[in-house]
Design a protein around this motif. Structure first.
Motif, PDB file in Angstrom:
ATOM      1  N   LEU A   1      -5.367 -18.189   5.645  1.00 53.97           N
ATOM      2  CA  LEU A   1      -6.694 -18.792   5.685  1.00 53.97           C
ATOM      3  C   LEU A   1      -7.775 -17.723   5.588  1.00 53.97           C
ATOM      4  O   LEU A   1      -8.771 -17.902   4.872  1.00 53.97           O
ATOM      5  N   ALA A   2      -7.585 -16.601   6.283  1.00 57.67           N
ATOM      6  CA  ALA A   2      -8.600 -15.546   6.306  1.00 57.67           C
ATOM      7  C   ALA A   2      -8.861 -14.993   4.907  1.00 57.67           C
ATOM      8  O   ALA A   2     -10.016 -14.740   4.530  1.00 57.67           O
ATOM      9  N   GLY A   3      -7.797 -14.796   4.122  1.00 54.54           N
ATOM     10  CA  GLY A   3      -7.982 -14.272   2.774  1.00 54.54           C
ATOM     11  C   GLY A   3      -8.781 -15.217   1.897  1.00 54.54           C
ATOM     12  O   GLY A   3      -9.628 -14.791   1.105  1.00 54.54           O
TER      13      GLY A   3
ATOM     14  N   ASN B   1     -10.793 -23.292  -4.050  1.00 52.85           N
ATOM     15  CA  ASN B   1     -10.426 -24.418  -3.187  1.00 52.85           C
ATOM     16  C   ASN B   1      -9.466 -23.914  -2.112  1.00 52.85           C
ATOM     17  O   ASN B   1      -8.395 -23.388  -2.423  1.00 52.85           O
ATOM     18  N   ILE B   2      -9.849 -24.088  -0.854  1.00 52.83           N
ATOM     19  CA  ILE B   2      -9.058 -23.549   0.246  1.00 52.83           C
ATOM     20  C   ILE B   2      -7.840 -24.423   0.517  1.00 52.83           C
ATOM     21  O   ILE B   2      -7.952 -25.640   0.634  1.00 52.83           O
ATOM     22  N   ASN B   3      -6.687 -23.794   0.593  1.00 50.13           N
ATOM     23  CA  ASN B   3      -5.443 -24.451   0.971  1.00 50.13           C
ATOM     24  C   ASN B   3      -5.247 -24.234   2.470  1.00 50.13           C
ATOM     25  O   ASN B   3      -5.064 -23.101   2.935  1.00 50.13           O
ATOM     26  N   TRP B   4      -5.263 -25.303   3.243  1.00 46.88           N
ATOM     27  CA  TRP B   4      -5.208 -25.185   4.694  1.00 46.88           C
ATOM     28  C   TRP B   4      -3.785 -25.042   5.227  1.00 46.88           C
ATOM     29  O   TRP B   4      -3.594 -24.826   6.423  1.00 46.88           O
ATOM     30  N   ASN B   5      -2.803 -25.156   4.359  1.00 40.29           N
ATOM     31  CA  ASN B   5      -1.411 -24.966   4.785  1.00 40.29           C
ATOM     32  C   ASN B   5      -1.098 -23.468   4.757  1.00 40.29           C
ATOM     33  O   ASN B   5      -1.050 -22.863   3.684  1.00 40.29           O
TER      34      ASN B   5
ATOM     35  N   ARG C   1      -7.731 -11.786  -0.912  1.00 39.29           N
ATOM     36  CA  ARG C   1      -6.429 -12.410  -0.669  1.00 39.29           C
ATOM     37  C   ARG C   1      -5.300 -11.387  -0.724  1.00 39.29           C
ATOM     38  O   ARG C   1      -4.317 -11.489   0.010  1.00 39.29           O
ATOM     39  N   VAL C   2      -5.442 -10.379  -1.591  1.00 42.15           N
ATOM     40  CA  VAL C   2      -4.438  -9.313  -1.629  1.00 42.15           C
ATOM     41  C   VAL C   2      -4.425  -8.551  -0.311  1.00 42.15           C
ATOM     42  O   VAL C   2      -3.355  -8.242   0.240  1.00 42.15           O
ATOM     43  N   PHE C   3      -5.612  -8.275   0.237  1.00 46.41           N
ATOM     44  CA  PHE C   3      -5.660  -7.569   1.521  1.00 46.41           C
ATOM     45  C   PHE C   3      -5.174  -8.463   2.661  1.00 46.41           C
ATOM     46  O   PHE C   3      -4.605  -7.966   3.648  1.00 46.41           O
ATOM     47  N   ALA C   4      -5.378  -9.770   2.545  1.00 46.78           N
ATOM     48  CA  ALA C   4      -4.803 -10.672   3.541  1.00 46.78           C
ATOM     49  C   ALA C   4      -3.277 -10.624   3.482  1.00 46.78           C
ATOM     50  O   ALA C   4      -2.596 -10.589   4.515  1.00 46.78           O
ATOM     51  N   GLY C   5      -2.725 -10.631   2.259  1.00 49.48           N
ATOM     52  CA  GLY C   5      -1.279 -10.481   2.118  1.00 49.48           C
ATOM     53  C   GLY C   5      -0.797  -9.152   2.667  1.00 49.48           C
ATOM     54  O   GLY C   5       0.273  -9.075   3.299  1.00 49.48           O
TER      55      GLY C   5
END
Length: 655
Positions: free
Chosen positions: A92-94, A229-233, A392-396
């Protein structure tokens, strides 16, 4: 020779996203600019406050005279409570960091910090460990949200040539903030006595408020992907982010390298408290001193990266850092693998004991080379990841880091409990394991090792200055790098100046020079010959050039076709036009980046030396050499004459 006026009619109209940014001559100049200083202070204050809070909890337990069971409970729960949000919420954070404006998200997270530290203050006031653990979990949530924006903001506010220096400052600030936060948090209850709970609560709230105030000085930084679009899963999104981080081989292995840094750092620092007491004969102050050596070393190494890299994203420092870490960790094993004669030593007592300065050198050296290792990796991830995916890469990366941190804490403990290893034996195992992992990474990604060899050779043999390369060489996609040809070292010098790997097209006789052939082969250089000399080699070379450009790689050519014989630029041959025509025929428009080498004619291994002169140590050792790049030209309309004029103008009067 007067410089010619460049023909600008064929310049590609590529907007520079960094055109409006002020120029900082060094990384320290960034600390005087609003685009960087408020963010630097916010991230430093956040790291400082987190460690004040966590260490103050330990201080409160000792102040209360808590039982060993309570201390053991906190020691077991605290790391898990803090790191659990990275597993749960990084997906979610990414996405949030990608969708929201970065300055806005930083203000939101610092406002969250005020609320969280207010809860922590209640926990200190009630002297309630459960409340403090809830606040610690919330701190982990806040750190999870801040993590992706912490590094993804830098490419937006820094010029490409400032990325290494900016990352070095951030790493230095983080290392020193962690150290100082631990010291202050550990002293709060000792210094304030009965007022300890109120002092701890007030301190963490005040630091959170200060961070939020400073965050409002951060200028606007747009979102990377505002329409996302945010995916909440969290589970499929976390998997997706890990896949994003593994798309490009160099980025994938840089992400792996950063996670490995956290494994080694956690494994080492988690052993320092017991190591300082049992193997160095000291107490709590000596542990802080040992941690300070590591932290100061990391900060110093991080700051040195810009100087050593010549203001480029120089991943050649990564092998140097990796093997330097192994060398100093190995020496730490040999420096002290028997129990000391004295116990209860303070810092001065330890420094007076035999062999102490060797341990000081080892702990500092590990930190310095850790800085060399991790800063270029962060800069590479930032420079080669599409901007709309960077958060998102840094979140990963944070998801993967958290797993490596857990492993770094548990594996050394398991080795001691199950195998009966001593801490020095753990250090020995880490040195061997780090060497093996580094060798494996550099084997599967030769770019790291090739960059190191080119960086080492060039900076030993020359005094190199680079201008315009970070700005004009595209961060991604195909491009044709063109340059005048002066010496046998030209390809290595350009390799050391350009952050991305370049497939150089070179005359097969130069390609086959002993020793250098190994480097050129592993750098995937393309040997070429004339149609008269070897038509089959020419055909294969053109096919390799076509394939490299089609795959989005950089290809480097020397359009003169041979080394200059008199220091002047020879007329450009039509080979560059032939390459561009073949690209156009398959529907690809390849930009052409003009570059010029200056000062090379008076340096070693140009044809100014005789063959015998090139074989001995030249008198022009450590010559001043400059690499200059200009804005890309449109490959659909450029010709050899226009390109020659542009490079002559870039070179000016200095060959």
């Amino acid at each position: 020779m007067a410089p010619e006026t460049p023909d600008t009619t064929t310049t590609a109209a590529v907007p520079d996203p960094h055109a409006g940014l002020p120029v900082a001559r060094s990384q320290f100049g960034l600390l005087r600019q609003r685009r960087f200083l408020p963010f630097f202070l916010v991230q430093a204050l956040g790291a400082f406050n987190d460690n004040v809070f966590r260490q103050a909890i330990i201080g409160m337990l000792y102040w209360l005279g808590a039982s060993s069971e309570d201390k053991a409970l906190y020691a077991s729960l605290a790391p898990a409570v803090f790191i659990l949000p990275y597993f749960l919420f990084s997906g979610l954070a990414g996405q949030v960091a990608e969708k929201l404006e970065k300055h806005r998200l930083i203000r939101i997270t610092t406002a969250m910090e005020i609320a969280i530290m207010s809860l922590a203050a209640v926990g200190f006031g009630l002297q309630s460990l459960p409340v403090l653990l809830v606040a610690l979990f919330c701190t982990g949530v806040q750190s999870t949200l801040f993590g992706p924006v912490k590094y993804s903001i830098l490419p937006a506010v820094l010029r490409p040539e400032e990325l290494t220096g900016g990352n070095g400052l951030v790493e230095m600030g983080t290392s020193m903030s962690i150290l100082l936060g631990m010291i202050l948090g550990g002293l709060l209850f000792k210094l304030t006595g009965e007022l300890g709970p109120w002092a701890a609560g007030g301190t963490v709230i005040a630091l959170a408020v200060l961070g939020n105030v400073v965050s409002r000085l951060i200028p606007r930084v747009d979102a990377g992907a505002p329409d996302l679009n945010i995916n909440w899963n969290p589970i499929p999104e976390s998997v997706h982010m890990l896949r994003l981080a593994r798309r490009q081989v160099a980025v994938r292995n840089s992400v792996l390298g950063v996670s490995w840094f956290w494994f080694i750092g956690t494994a080492l620092t988690s052993q320092l408290p017991v190591y300082a007491e049992t193997w160095l004969g000291g107490g709590a102050t000596l542990y802080i001193f040992a941690l300070a050596l590591f932290s100061v070393g990391t900060g110093a190494g991080s700051l040195l990266c810009e100087k050593l890299s010549g203001r480029t994203v120089e991943i050649g420092l990564v092998p140097l850092g990796a093997f330097g870490i192994s060398a100093f960790v190995l020496d730490l094993y040999f420096a002290r693998h028997a129990l000391p004669a004295a116990t209860g030593l303070d810092v001065l007592g330890f420094l007076r004991s035999a062999g102490s300065w060797r341990i000081v050198m080892d702990l500092t050296g590990i930190g310095v080379f850790a800085g060399f290792f991790v800063v270029p990796l962060f800069a590479l991830i930032q420079s080669r990841t599409p901007k709309q995916e960077l958060s998102r890469v840094f979140a990963g990366l944070n998801i993967q880091n958290s797993g490596f941190i857990v492993a770094g804490a548990l594996l050394p403990l398991a080795a001691q409990k199950l195998l009966g290893w001593t801490i020095p034996q753990v250090f020995l195992a880490l040195a061997v394991l780090n060497t093996l992992v580094a060798a494996w990474i550099f084997t599967i990604v030769p770019e790291f090792l090739m960059r190191f060899l080119s960086w080492l050779l060039v900076r030993v043999l020359y005094k190199l200055k680079v201008r315009g390369v970070e700005r004009h060489v595209p961060d991604e996609g195909a491009a044709l790098i063109t340059c005048n040809h002066v010496s046998y070292m030209d390809a290595l010098i350009l390799s050391a100046s350009i952050p991305r790997p370049v497939r150089f097209v070179m005359y097969y006789r130069i390609f086959n020079i002993p020793i250098m052939r190994w480097i050129f082969k592993h750098a995937k250089a393309i040997p070429i010959a004339s149609a008269k000399e070897d038509p089959e080699l020419l055909r294969r070379a053109m096919a390799e050039i076509d394939a490299a450009l089609a795959e989005g790689e950089l290809v480097g050519i020397f359009p003169e076709g041979a080394l200059t014989k008199d220091g002047e630029i020879a007329p450009f041959k039509s080979g560059v036009e032939h390459i561009l025509e073949r690209a156009a025929a398959r529907g690809q428009d390849v930009p052409v980046v003009p570059m010029a080498l200056k000062g090379m004619w008076s340096s070693m291994w140009s044809r100014r030396d005789t063959r015998l002169g090139r074989m001995r140590v030249p008198r022009r050792f450590r010559a001043h050499v400059e690499v200059v790049a200009d804005a890309p030209l449109d490959g659909a309309s450029v010709d050899a004459a226009t390109l020659e004029a542009r490079i002559r103008a870039l070179r000016g009067e200095d060959a």
